[in-house]
Design an enzyme around this catalytic site. Structure first.
Site, mmCIF file in Angstrom:
data_model
loop_
_atom_site.group_PDB
_atom_site.id
_atom_site.type_symbol
_atom_site.label_atom_id
_atom_site.label_comp_id
_atom_site.label_asym_id
_atom_site.label_seq_id
_atom_site.Cartn_x
_atom_site.Cartn_y
_atom_site.Cartn_z
ATOM 1 N N PRO A 250 0.786 -1.240 0.000
ATOM 2 C CA PRO A 250 0.000 0.000 0.000
ATOM 3 C C PRO A 250 0.816 1.287 0.000
ATOM 4 O O PRO A 250 0.270 2.354 0.264
ATOM 5 C CB PRO A 250 -0.784 -0.125 1.317
ATOM 6 C CG PRO A 250 0.152 -0.854 2.220
ATOM 7 C CD PRO A 250 0.941 -1.804 1.351
ATOM 8 N N CYS A 251 2.105 1.208 -0.319
ATOM 9 C CA CYS A 251 2.962 2.383 -0.159
ATOM 10 C C CYS A 251 2.542 3.565 -1.033
ATOM 11 O O CYS A 251 2.810 4.718 -0.689
ATOM 12 C CB CYS A 251 4.416 2.013 -0.439
ATOM 13 S SG CYS A 251 4.712 1.308 -2.071
ATOM 14 N N ARG A 252 1.876 3.323 -2.160
ATOM 15 C CA ARG A 252 1.526 4.411 -3.075
ATOM 16 C C ARG A 252 0.056 4.805 -3.008
ATOM 17 O O ARG A 252 -0.369 5.748 -3.667
ATOM 18 C CB ARG A 252 1.875 4.005 -4.508
ATOM 19 C CG ARG A 252 3.361 3.794 -4.758
ATOM 20 C CD ARG A 252 3.629 3.525 -6.218
ATOM 21 N NE ARG A 252 3.173 4.615 -7.061
ATOM 22 C CZ ARG A 252 3.037 4.539 -8.385
ATOM 23 N NH1 ARG A 252 3.307 3.406 -8.998
ATOM 24 N NH2 ARG A 252 2.629 5.573 -9.085
#
Length: 339
Positions: A250-252
């Protein structure tokens, strides 16, 4: 593959150690609180009932979420086409020169991709029909199908077969169940809350046409190559018991949501300017009172101030459209029949 497992271990540790924040920063950062995640989940379930909230095993519960709303799940989402097949079709479309000399773009390649999916579906239907007809080979089954002399359906009533259900049950009993297209896969999709990134996180668990769980490498076949080694991780689903899954990092997510919110706000502002110019133009033609139009500006600001702005409870609907670009062969539209 070892690197992916190490990344999974690090990710799990980070989730465990990150403190929970209940302060809303959605409009500024694109991140959401656990309470906003629950609100977005409620909206998703309301709009698309194929998604449902689920509790977690006692040892897997997260105390900052309601007991009956630990994660969201939808099951048996079909996938007929591997990601590589989509990418191959897209590259072919980009290389095709149109009559006026320009080359098809990614947006234009959507149509051939959809056609490819429809071809796969037709293949699936023919495969099942030929198998159930008792044909010894696909060629024989196709010949039977084409030579059956079925008449054209001209009336909706002709589609109704009151004994169809009984016939299907009899066929299933005689053949030991329907034989599926070997290319078809089904996925169970899970959405949970990521404490380390403060956004939703997607987990996928796949099965082949016989219901056997897919290996991580097989599930990777349904991930677009651009994301396969960057945003996808093999890990045990932390809210289930001993279930290997593929998770989409989910980093972006927050950054993507922030960009989308800016675009939505810009589009809303542009529309407001166009509408105001139209009212002013009509006033100059004598069809409206220009003075009254100016006086109504403040009223418009109050009524339309939030128009075009993405609401936090809509987060997961937009989130799924972003995820669909990572897994192009998984038919998320199947989960949105209620829209």
């Amino acid at each position: 593959m070892t690197g992916l497992y190490l990344r999974s271990t690090f990710s799990s540790l980070r989730e465990y150690l990150t403190p929970i924040s209940h302060k809303s920063t959605f409009t500024d950062t694109g991140e959401i609180t656990p309470e906003e995640f629950v609100a977005a989940g409620d909206y998703l379930v309301y709009k698309f009932p194929t998604w449902q909230w689920s509790p977690a095993p006692e040892s897997k519960k997260r105390d900052f979420l309601p007991n009956d709303k630990q994660f969201l799940v939808t099951r048996h989402v079909p996938s007929y086409v591997r990601a590589a097949d989509y990418e191959h079709t897209e590259k072919e479309a980009e290389m095709m020169e149109e009559e006026d000399g320009w080359t098809s773009t990614n947006v234009d390649s959507v149509a051939p991709q959809r056609c490819n999916t429809e071809d796969e579906r037709r293949h699936s239907i023919k495969y099942i029909e030929m198998t159930e007809s008792g044909a010894s080979s696909p060629e024989e089954g196709l010949a039977q199908h084409e030579g059956s002399g079925k008449h054209e359906i001209n009336d909706i009533d002709e589609l109704i077969d009151e004994t169809a259900e009984e016939s299907d049950l009899a066929n299933d009993a005689g053949q030991g169940g329907i034989i599926n297209d070997p290319k078809k896969r089904n996925y169970d999709l899970y959405i949970t809350y990521s404490t380390s990134y403060r956004v939703p996180k997607m987990y996928l668990v796949g099965f082949n046409s016989n219901g056997v769980p897919l290996s991580p490498n097989e599930m990777f076949e349904d991930i677009a190559s651009d994301y396969r080694q960057k945003t996808v991780t093999i890990e045990k689903a932390p809210f289930l018991s001993n279930t290997t899954s593929v998770s989409i990092h989910p980093c972006r997510h927050a950054n993507v949501m922030r960009v989308l919110m800016k675009r939505a706000a810009h589009a809303a502002q542009a529309k407001k300017i166009r509408d105001k110019d139209l009212v002013t133009g009509v006033a100059k033609l004598g069809l409206a009172d220009g003075k009254n139009a100016d006086e109504e500006d403040d009223w418009e600001n109050v009524e339309q101030g939030e128009e075009g702005i993405i609401r936090v409870d809509q987060y997961l609907v937009i989130f799924l459209k972003f995820i669909a670009s990572v897994t192009p062969g998984i038919e998320y539209d199947y989960t949105m029949d209620a829209f």
